[in-house]
Scaffold this active site. Sequence first.
Site, mmCIF file in Angstrom:
data_model
loop_
_atom_site.group_PDB
_atom_site.id
_atom_site.type_symbol
_atom_site.label_atom_id
_atom_site.label_comp_id
_atom_site.label_asym_id
_atom_site.label_seq_id
_atom_site.Cartn_x
_atom_site.Cartn_y
_atom_site.Cartn_z
ATOM 1 N N THR A 188 -65.812 -29.126 -23.951
ATOM 2 C CA THR A 188 -64.355 -28.743 -23.474
ATOM 3 C C THR A 188 -63.634 -27.969 -24.514
ATOM 4 O O THR A 188 -63.047 -26.862 -24.359
ATOM 5 C CB THR A 188 -63.758 -29.979 -23.426
ATOM 6 O OG1 THR A 188 -64.171 -30.578 -22.025
ATOM 7 C CG2 THR A 188 -62.042 -29.511 -22.828
ATOM 8 N N GLY A 189 -64.074 -28.498 -25.908
ATOM 9 C CA GLY A 189 -63.427 -27.622 -27.055
ATOM 10 C C GLY A 189 -64.102 -26.327 -27.314
ATOM 11 O O GLY A 189 -63.319 -25.208 -27.376
ATOM 12 N N TRP A 223 -65.257 -24.547 -25.271
ATOM 13 C CA TRP A 223 -65.022 -23.531 -23.875
ATOM 14 C C TRP A 223 -63.477 -23.060 -24.311
ATOM 15 O O TRP A 223 -63.408 -21.702 -23.939
ATOM 16 C CB TRP A 223 -64.547 -24.581 -22.567
ATOM 17 C CG TRP A 223 -64.117 -23.359 -21.463
ATOM 18 C CD1 TRP A 223 -65.004 -22.996 -20.466
ATOM 19 C CD2 TRP A 223 -62.714 -23.322 -21.024
ATOM 20 N NE1 TRP A 223 -64.118 -22.375 -19.631
ATOM 21 C CE2 TRP A 223 -62.820 -22.279 -19.931
ATOM 22 C CE3 TRP A 223 -61.590 -23.583 -21.612
ATOM 23 C CZ2 TRP A 223 -61.578 -22.051 -19.236
ATOM 24 C CZ3 TRP A 223 -60.128 -23.197 -21.021
ATOM 25 C CH2 TRP A 223 -60.615 -22.521 -19.893
ATOM 26 N N HIS A 224 -62.740 -23.698 -24.967
ATOM 27 C CA HIS A 224 -61.444 -22.994 -25.387
ATOM 28 C C HIS A 224 -61.591 -21.847 -26.571
ATOM 29 O O HIS A 224 -60.714 -21.321 -26.461
ATOM 30 C CB HIS A 224 -60.338 -24.096 -26.065
ATOM 31 C CG HIS A 224 -59.848 -24.850 -24.962
ATOM 32 N ND1 HIS A 224 -60.555 -26.117 -24.334
ATOM 33 C CD2 HIS A 224 -58.811 -24.733 -24.272
ATOM 34 C CE1 HIS A 224 -59.701 -26.525 -23.427
ATOM 35 N NE2 HIS A 224 -58.549 -25.538 -23.519
ATOM 36 N N GLY A 225 -62.686 -21.847 -27.334
ATOM 37 C CA GLY A 225 -62.758 -20.915 -28.164
ATOM 38 C C GLY A 225 -63.948 -21.043 -29.072
ATOM 39 O O GLY A 225 -64.474 -22.347 -29.336
#
Lengths: 369, 468
Positions: free
Chosen positions: B315-316, B318-320
Site C-alpha cells: 500500500t505504501g 503504491w503511493h510512491g
Amino acid sequence: MKTSLKNKIICILLAVVLFGLSGFAILRPKGEYSASERRLLAQLPPVSVKTLLSGTFMSEFEEYTLDQFPLRENWRTLKALANKYFYNKSENNGIYELNGYFADGQYPLDEESMAYAVKVFNSVYDRYFAEGEYNVYFSLIPDKNYFMQEAADQLCIDYDRYKEIVKTELSRFDYIEIFDTLQLDSYYKTDTHWRQEKIQPTATRILSAMNAENAVLQSYEIKELDVPFYGVYYGQAALPVASETIFYADADRFANVKVYDHENRKEIAVYDFAKADGKDPYEFFLSGPLSLVTIENPNAKTERELFLFRDSFGSSIAPYFIDQYAKVTLIDIRYLASSMVGNFVKFTEGSDVLFLYSTMILNASNALK
Amino acid sequence: MLFSSIPFLYYFLPCVLLLYALAPKKLKNFVLMLTSLVFYGWGEPKYVLLMAATIGIGYVSGLIIEKFVDTKPKLAKTALLITVLIDLGFLGYFKYANFFVENFVALTGFDIKLLNIALPIGISFYTFQILSYSVDVYRKDVPAQKNPINLAAYITMFPQLIAGPIVRYADIAEQLVNRTHSFEKTALGIRRFIVGLSKKVLLANILGEVCDAFKASDDKSVLFFWLYAVCYMLHVYFDFSGYSDMAIGLGSMFGFRFMENFNYPYISASVTEFWRRWHISLGTWFRDYVYIPLGGNRCSKARHCFNIFVVWMLTGFWHGADWPFIVWGIYFAILLMIEKFFLLKHLKKLKVLNHIYVLLFVLFSFVIFNAADMDEAVQYLGGLFGIGGYSFVSDSFFWYLREFAVVIVVGLVGATPFVKNACLKLHEKEKTAKVLNVLEPIVLVALLALVTAYLVDGSYNPFLYFRF
C-alpha cells in the site's frame, strides 16, 4: 421549494454558468495587453502535430485560457476580497496593506542573494576603483516594508542585518545612512518606488556625505503630472484602490541640461512625458530603465563628476544631483554587465562614485550582472 | 488536465456534457471513451498508446479467460497470469524502475545511469482497475465484456482516471450498459463536484501554502512543526477527498454511481477504523486482491502478521516509489498489528483518548508521507518533539497561525460530519428544509464563482522588473 424543483434549478444554473462563461470566453474579442501586470497576454497557440505531441500546445492553451478569461480582473478582485474578508488574510499574492499603502512582504532576508550582490559590487570596485583616487560611497534604500511590517503585524525583515552586511563586506565603500531621512509617505501607496517630491532630505543627506559643495538643494517647482498612476502593487493586490498622482521637481535650469541615452544613442529629457502615458508612468523619470545615461550640466556648481550605480530608484533622485555635478553618469548593471562598463564609461580620477541600491534589489540580486 | 483548472471547467467539461447529452444512448459510452482519451492525451499524449495497449490486452485476456476458465483452466490461468505480469510490468517499469536502479546503485556502488522515466498519469489507478477486471472474470464474479468500447469506457473514464476512486468493474458493469439519467442524479453530481472542487481549491490549496512555506522556512520551531503537520494532514485529506468527490460527482452527471472513497476518516476511534474510512477503494482492493488471496486472517498468527505486513508495505509502495512511502505503509502495518492483537479492545472502552491517539499517529504518518526522504522524515518527526535544537516558538509560527487561522478552523470543522449532520437535521423540518433548498443553488454558484476566482488569479504573472 420542492427538492425536485431545486434539482432542476441547480442543473439549469450550472448550465448557464458553465456554458455562459465558456461561450463568452470563446466568442469575446481577445485582449492583447494586461495593464495591471504590464505584460502581453497569451494568444491562441498554433496547432500542429509537433506541438500536440510535445504537449506545448496544451500548456500554451492553458495559459491562453487563463489570460483571456472573461472579466479576468474582476475575478482576481473577487479572490482578493475573499482572502481579505472571508479568510481574514492580511496579504494577497504576497502583497499586504497598511493604511492604504501596499507592500510585498519580501521576507526573509536572502543571505545568498546578499552575498552575490556584495560580490558583484566588490568586483566592480576591484575592476574600476581599486587603483586611483575615487570617493566611493554606498547607500542602501529601505523598501516600504521597513516602515510597514511591524505596524502591519507582518514577518519583519532584519534591516540591521542588511546594513551590517553592507558595512562589513563593502568596507572599502563609505556607507551613507539614509533610512532616517525617509518615512512611509516618502513612497507611493501602490508602488515600490519613492516619491521624488518627498526625498529632498535624502538627496541632501547623500550630497552632504559626498562633500558636495553647497549641499543645500536649490529650489524646485513641484509640478503635478496629469496621468493617473497605478503602481505595480495595484495589479498584484487586485483590490479596488484609487489612482495616485506623480509629482516631480522641475526647474527652468533643467532646460540647459544635456541628457543622453547611450543605450539608444539619443538625447532625452530629464522628464519623459511620452513615457508618462506608457505602461509604467514611473518611467517618466529619466525615461525609466536604461543601462547608461549621462546628464551634463554646464551651469553646475562644480566641475566634479558623479558616477551613479543605481537601480530604478536612482531615476527619480538623480535630478537632485544635477545642480551639484557637471556630469552625472547613471549606470544600471542589471542591463549592462559590470565587466563591460569600462568599455563605455571613462572613470575620471577624483570623481565621486555612489552605489545606490534598494534593499529589494539586494534581496533578489540575480538581476545584477 | 486537472479538474481544478480553467481549461477543464470552462472548455473541456461543457464540450463533453454537450456531446454526451446530444449522443444517442448507444453512443454515450463511445463519447465517454473518446473524450476520456482526449482528456488523458491532453496531459500525456505519448502515453495514450500505453493505456490503449493495457486495455487491449485486458479485453482479449478477459475473453480468453471466460472462454476457457471451465474447459481449459490452465490456459485461463496462464492468460490471467500473462495479463497480470504485463500490467504489473508496465507499472513496475514506469513507476518503480528508477527507484530500484537508484537503490541498487546506492547499495553496490555500480555506475549505472538512472532511467529517468516519466510516470504516466493515472497508471496506478487504471492498472489496478484492469487487474481487478481480469481477476473478477477469472473468478467468474463478472462476465467478460464483449464490447471493447464499453471496456475502454470503463478504464479510461476521465472522472476517475487520474486520481480514483479505483472503480471495480463488477460495481459498474451493469451501469455501463444500463444506466439512467435524471435531474436528480445530475444535480447530485453537480453538488458533489462543486463541493469537491471547493475542497481542493478553497481549502487544500490554501493549506498547502502553509506546508510549502514551512518547508522553505529557516524559522522553524517546535510549534511551527506542529502547525505544518496539522495543515498537511488537512491538506492531504481535502486534496484527495476533494478529487474523489469531483470524480463521484462527474460520474453521477454521466449516470454512474461510483463507490465512496472517504468517510470522515479523522473521526475514527482506531487506526483500523481510519483505514475503513480513508481511501476506501484502495483498502478494499488490497483486501480483495492481495490480503485474502494471501490467506487473510484464516491462518497462523505469524502468517497473518506476514499478510498484514505485505499488504501495507505494498500500500505504501503504491503511493510512491520512495522510502518514506514504504516506511509509511510499514508504520501502518505495525499499528494495525498492535491494534488487532492487543489495543483494539482497549480503545473501544475509551471515549476521547482513542480519537486523540488516532489523530496523533495519523499526523505522524503524514509527516513521514510528505517527507522528501527519510532524513527529512526523521528530522521533522524529531522537530515535533523539539529534537534538533529548534526553539519552541518562532515569529513565523505566529504569523502563519494568524494568517491561516480561518482556513484551519474551516478545515477542522469540514473534516468532521458536523455540517453534513446539521444539514440533515435541518432537512427533517419542513420550513428549514425549504430554506435550505433555496440556499443550496445559491451556495453552489457562489462556491463555483469563488473557485473560478482563485483559479483565474493563479494565472497572475506580473512582469517582475516592475517590482523594483
